[in-house]
Design a protein around this motif. Structure first.
Motif, PDB file in Angstrom:
ATOM      1  N   SER A 182     -13.840   2.413   6.803  1.00 21.49           N
ATOM      2  CA  SER A 182     -13.213   1.596   5.822  1.00 21.49           C
ATOM      3  C   SER A 182     -13.902   1.728   4.510  1.00 21.49           C
ATOM      4  O   SER A 182     -15.038   2.571   4.408  1.00 21.49           O
ATOM      5  CB  SER A 182     -13.751   0.164   6.264  1.00 21.49           C
ATOM      6  OG  SER A 182     -15.115  -0.137   6.540  1.00 21.49           O
ATOM      7  N   ILE A 183     -13.129   1.505   3.629  1.00 25.28           N
ATOM      8  CA  ILE A 183     -13.503   1.676   2.219  1.00 25.28           C
ATOM      9  C   ILE A 183     -13.804   0.218   1.548  1.00 25.28           C
ATOM     10  O   ILE A 183     -12.919  -0.523   1.653  1.00 25.28           O
ATOM     11  CB  ILE A 183     -12.531   2.209   1.218  1.00 25.28           C
ATOM     12  CG1 ILE A 183     -12.236   3.696   1.644  1.00 25.28           C
ATOM     13  CG2 ILE A 183     -12.703   2.273  -0.375  1.00 25.28           C
ATOM     14  CD1 ILE A 183     -13.322   4.854   1.361  1.00 25.28           C
ATOM     15  N   LEU A 184     -15.044   0.045   1.154  1.00 26.95           N
ATOM     16  CA  LEU A 184     -15.420  -1.314   0.597  1.00 26.95           C
ATOM     17  C   LEU A 184     -15.640  -1.008  -0.841  1.00 26.95           C
ATOM     18  O   LEU A 184     -16.444  -0.029  -1.127  1.00 26.95           O
ATOM     19  CB  LEU A 184     -16.680  -1.786   1.378  1.00 26.95           C
ATOM     20  CG  LEU A 184     -16.478  -2.038   2.805  1.00 26.95           C
ATOM     21  CD1 LEU A 184     -17.317  -1.155   3.591  1.00 26.95           C
ATOM     22  CD2 LEU A 184     -16.992  -3.527   3.052  1.00 26.95           C
ATOM     23  N   LEU A 185     -14.930  -1.751  -1.904  1.00 30.39           N
ATOM     24  CA  LEU A 185     -15.384  -1.566  -3.218  1.00 30.39           C
ATOM     25  C   LEU A 185     -15.634  -3.074  -4.003  1.00 30.39           C
ATOM     26  O   LEU A 185     -14.941  -4.035  -3.298  1.00 30.39           O
ATOM     27  CB  LEU A 185     -14.413  -0.921  -3.780  1.00 30.39           C
ATOM     28  CG  LEU A 185     -12.666  -1.262  -3.880  1.00 30.39           C
ATOM     29  CD1 LEU A 185     -12.681  -2.374  -5.098  1.00 30.39           C
ATOM     30  CD2 LEU A 185     -11.739  -0.198  -4.138  1.00 30.39           C
ATOM     31  N   ALA A 186     -16.266  -3.065  -5.003  1.00 30.62           N
ATOM     32  CA  ALA A 186     -16.188  -4.262  -5.867  1.00 30.62           C
ATOM     33  C   ALA A 186     -15.596  -3.922  -7.361  1.00 30.62           C
ATOM     34  O   ALA A 186     -15.816  -2.895  -7.588  1.00 30.62           O
ATOM     35  CB  ALA A 186     -17.723  -4.571  -5.844  1.00 30.62           C
ATOM     36  N   ALA A 246      -9.589   6.358  -3.549  1.00 33.43           N
ATOM     37  CA  ALA A 246      -8.772   6.585  -4.786  1.00 33.43           C
ATOM     38  C   ALA A 246      -7.635   5.464  -4.404  1.00 33.43           C
ATOM     39  O   ALA A 246      -7.078   4.776  -5.499  1.00 33.43           O
ATOM     40  CB  ALA A 246      -8.161   7.867  -4.961  1.00 33.43           C
ATOM     41  N   LEU A 247      -7.133   5.371  -3.215  1.00 34.00           N
ATOM     42  CA  LEU A 247      -5.911   4.465  -2.860  1.00 34.00           C
ATOM     43  C   LEU A 247      -6.653   3.022  -3.076  1.00 34.00           C
ATOM     44  O   LEU A 247      -5.881   2.173  -3.749  1.00 34.00           O
ATOM     45  CB  LEU A 247      -5.423   4.605  -1.339  1.00 34.00           C
ATOM     46  CG  LEU A 247      -4.400   3.626  -0.695  1.00 34.00           C
ATOM     47  CD1 LEU A 247      -3.161   3.601  -1.718  1.00 34.00           C
ATOM     48  CD2 LEU A 247      -4.080   4.162   0.446  1.00 34.00           C
ATOM     49  N   ALA A 248      -7.921   2.936  -2.590  1.00 34.32           N
ATOM     50  CA  ALA A 248      -8.361   1.544  -2.428  1.00 34.32           C
ATOM     51  C   ALA A 248      -8.546   0.963  -3.939  1.00 34.32           C
ATOM     52  O   ALA A 248      -8.215  -0.011  -4.109  1.00 34.32           O
ATOM     53  CB  ALA A 248      -9.557   1.577  -1.876  1.00 34.32           C
ATOM     54  N   GLY A 249      -9.004   2.077  -4.731  1.00 30.86           N
ATOM     55  CA  GLY A 249      -9.138   1.736  -6.201  1.00 30.86           C
ATOM     56  C   GLY A 249      -7.594   1.113  -6.946  1.00 30.86           C
ATOM     57  O   GLY A 249      -7.463   0.322  -7.875  1.00 30.86           O
ATOM     58  N   ARG A 250      -6.360   1.977  -6.451  1.00 28.09           N
ATOM     59  CA  ARG A 250      -5.122   1.756  -7.156  1.00 28.09           C
ATOM     60  C   ARG A 250      -4.650   0.229  -6.289  1.00 28.09           C
ATOM     61  O   ARG A 250      -4.320  -0.484  -7.357  1.00 28.09           O
ATOM     62  CB  ARG A 250      -4.359   2.830  -6.748  1.00 28.09           C
ATOM     63  CG  ARG A 250      -4.568   4.135  -7.020  1.00 28.09           C
ATOM     64  CD  ARG A 250      -3.050   5.023  -7.147  1.00 28.09           C
ATOM     65  NE  ARG A 250      -2.939   5.396  -5.777  1.00 28.09           N
ATOM     66  CZ  ARG A 250      -3.097   6.329  -4.956  1.00 28.09           C
ATOM     67  NH1 ARG A 250      -4.267   7.057  -5.447  1.00 28.09           N
ATOM     68  NH2 ARG A 250      -2.841   6.373  -3.689  1.00 28.09           N
ATOM     69  N   VAL A 251      -5.003  -0.101  -5.329  1.00 28.18           N
ATOM     70  CA  VAL A 251      -4.760  -1.414  -4.878  1.00 28.18           C
ATOM     71  C   VAL A 251      -5.550  -2.286  -5.468  1.00 28.18           C
ATOM     72  O   VAL A 251      -4.835  -3.280  -5.900  1.00 28.18           O
ATOM     73  CB  VAL A 251      -5.278  -1.430  -3.178  1.00 28.18           C
ATOM     74  CG1 VAL A 251      -4.897  -2.762  -2.890  1.00 28.18           C
ATOM     75  CG2 VAL A 251      -4.220  -0.642  -2.438  1.00 28.18           C
ATOM     76  N   ALA A 252      -6.784  -2.198  -5.755  1.00 27.74           N
ATOM     77  CA  ALA A 252      -7.339  -3.353  -6.472  1.00 27.74           C
ATOM     78  C   ALA A 252      -6.939  -3.416  -7.764  1.00 27.74           C
ATOM     79  O   ALA A 252      -6.683  -4.454  -8.461  1.00 27.74           O
ATOM     80  CB  ALA A 252      -8.790  -2.952  -6.486  1.00 27.74           C
ATOM     81  N   VAL A 285       1.111  -1.046  -0.107  1.00 28.41           N
ATOM     82  CA  VAL A 285       0.087  -0.035  -0.108  1.00 28.41           C
ATOM     83  C   VAL A 285       0.833   1.270  -0.126  1.00 28.41           C
ATOM     84  O   VAL A 285       0.627   2.270  -0.550  1.00 28.41           O
ATOM     85  CB  VAL A 285      -0.788   0.028   1.241  1.00 28.41           C
ATOM     86  CG1 VAL A 285      -1.723   1.392   1.273  1.00 28.41           C
ATOM     87  CG2 VAL A 285      -1.945  -0.908   1.180  1.00 28.41           C
ATOM     88  N   GLU A 286       2.014   1.073   0.607  1.00 28.51           N
ATOM     89  CA  GLU A 286       2.877   2.361   0.694  1.00 28.51           C
ATOM     90  C   GLU A 286       3.339   2.787  -0.428  1.00 28.51           C
ATOM     91  O   GLU A 286       3.865   3.769  -0.896  1.00 28.51           O
ATOM     92  CB  GLU A 286       3.892   2.303   1.823  1.00 28.51           C
ATOM     93  CG  GLU A 286       3.575   2.238   3.150  1.00 28.51           C
ATOM     94  CD  GLU A 286       4.353   2.184   4.208  1.00 28.51           C
ATOM     95  OE1 GLU A 286       4.255   2.670   5.491  1.00 28.51           O
ATOM     96  OE2 GLU A 286       5.619   1.392   4.065  1.00 28.51           O
ATOM     97  N   ALA A 287       3.907   1.668  -1.455  1.00 24.03           N
ATOM     98  CA  ALA A 287       4.386   1.681  -2.743  1.00 24.03           C
ATOM     99  C   ALA A 287       3.323   2.331  -3.700  1.00 24.03           C
ATOM    100  O   ALA A 287       3.777   3.020  -4.770  1.00 24.03           O
ATOM    101  CB  ALA A 287       4.858   0.497  -3.175  1.00 24.03           C
ATOM    102  N   LEU A 288       1.990   2.327  -3.451  1.00 26.48           N
ATOM    103  CA  LEU A 288       1.107   2.905  -4.252  1.00 26.48           C
ATOM    104  C   LEU A 288       0.689   4.387  -3.597  1.00 26.48           C
ATOM    105  O   LEU A 288      -0.554   5.009  -4.420  1.00 26.48           O
ATOM    106  CB  LEU A 288      -0.088   2.151  -4.203  1.00 26.48           C
ATOM    107  CG  LEU A 288       0.015   0.681  -4.800  1.00 26.48           C
ATOM    108  CD1 LEU A 288      -1.120  -0.083  -4.817  1.00 26.48           C
ATOM    109  CD2 LEU A 288       0.208   0.950  -6.406  1.00 26.48           C
TER     110      LEU A 288
END
Length: 335
Positions: A170-174, A216-222, A92-95
């Motif tokens: 929390s951020i929940l995404l599909a 936005a971070l969660a989207g980059r992780v996904a 996550v830090e790398a993103l």
């Protein structure tokens, strides 16, 4: 809850696990087998069209083995990253994400080095197999190092420094196989004894202003993981913005409110994603929603809760109401 959502879309589910559990009561099939039983895993895989998992405390090896026979979503890569605290923080830090100050701890000596770098108070957490407050020890001062190391039995760990925060959320995404993403409004999460007690949507203003950055971070992780299915990232809301806590490559307890509180629940969207269907609307069904976990003896309130006109009760069918065990939840939607 995944099996119920699948059934509503016309799918049959088949459960694979070392022992029976609540999912068996609502599934079309069940195979009792060990996670390292290659023969049983292969037989199971040949009888299904797609495989998913609902918790991350299993080794990546069996998931990788299943993937040689049948599509597996989320991928073994998502599981491998999310089940190791150090790996997920580095990822996550790398993103571009920010975590609390932390250090890897591989030995008693490196624990001292981590304490010297981070200071106390701090929390020593096992690198794997920790959830709901398990595998965690607080250190008020360096004098607590011996007891903390003994408490985790010398397992690989991370030492985390404390951060000052107003709320947890929390951020929940599909994410679908086509790369489409549907994100839910962030819930305010309240914990009791290290266990999620209540999730509330909409969240306070302090969280709302940090939603965009965290999502936005969660989207980059996904996207970096090529994740298919529901993905959850937990955050602290601080004066300097969202600070990443941990992630889960699955449907999440802080999203249970979505069953009645969102147009499409996290469980249905997970099934939609892994089955290659369009993702559903994640908007609220009312002005707001509150989900309360029933932990341990809280479940004895079931009759009282059923008497409330606006309470949606979910009992999980677990036999023993042990302290700290999630036995069900109740959701109230504000119209």
């Amino acid at each position: 809850m995944l099996a119920v959502a699948a059934a509503q879309l016309g799918y049959r589910t088949h459960i694979y696990a070392p022992e029976t559990g609540p999912a068996n009561d609502v599934s079309g099939g069940y195979t009792r087998g060990g996670y390292y039983d290659a023969g049983e895993l292969a037989r199971f895989a040949r009888g299904v069209d797609v495989v998913t998992y609902e918790f991350e405390n299993i080794a990546a090896g069996p998931i990788e083995a299943l993937a040689t026979f049948v599509p597996v979503h989320p991928s073994p890569r998502s599981l491998a990253v999310a089940q190791h605290r150090a790996e997920e923080k580095e990822f996550v830090e790398a993103l571009g994400g920010r975590a609390a100050p932390w250090r890897r701890v591989e030995s008693r000596e490196t624990l001292d080095e981590a304490i010297a770098a981070i200071g106390c108070p701090a929390i020593l957490k096992t690198a794997t197999l920790g959830y709901d407050g398990k595998g965690q020890v607080r250190l008020a001062s360096p004098a607590d190092a011996d007891a903390a190391w003994e408490a985790i039995a010398g397992a690989p760990a991370v030492l985390e420094g404390f951060v000052t925060f107003a709320h947890e959320f929390s951020i929940l995404l599909a994410r679908g196989a086509d790369g489409s993403i549907a994100s839910y409004p962030p819930p305010l999460n309240e914990h009791r004894d290290g266990i999620l007690s209540r999730s509330t949507v909409p969240a306070p203003a302090e969280i709302a202003v940090q939603w965009t950055e965290a999502a936005a971070l969660a989207g980059r992780v996904a996207e970096a993981l090529e994740h298919v299915g529901v993905l959850t990232l937990e955050f602290f809301a601080t004066a300097d913005g969202p600070v990443f806590n941990e992630m889960a490559p699955r449907v999440h307890n802080s999203g249970h409110w979505t069953i009645e509180g969102a147009v499409t629940s996290q469980f249905e969207n997970h099934i939609r994603a892994i089955a290659g269907l369009p993702l559903g609307d994640t908007g609220l069904t009312g002005r707001g929603v509150v989900m309360e976990n029933l932990i341990g003896d809280d479940v004895e309130r079931w009759a009282e809760l059923l008497g409330e006109g606006d309470a949606h009760l979910h009992l999980y069918g677990k036999r023993d109401a042990r302290p700290g065990r999630k036995m069900g939840h109740v959701t109230r939607v504000m119209r």
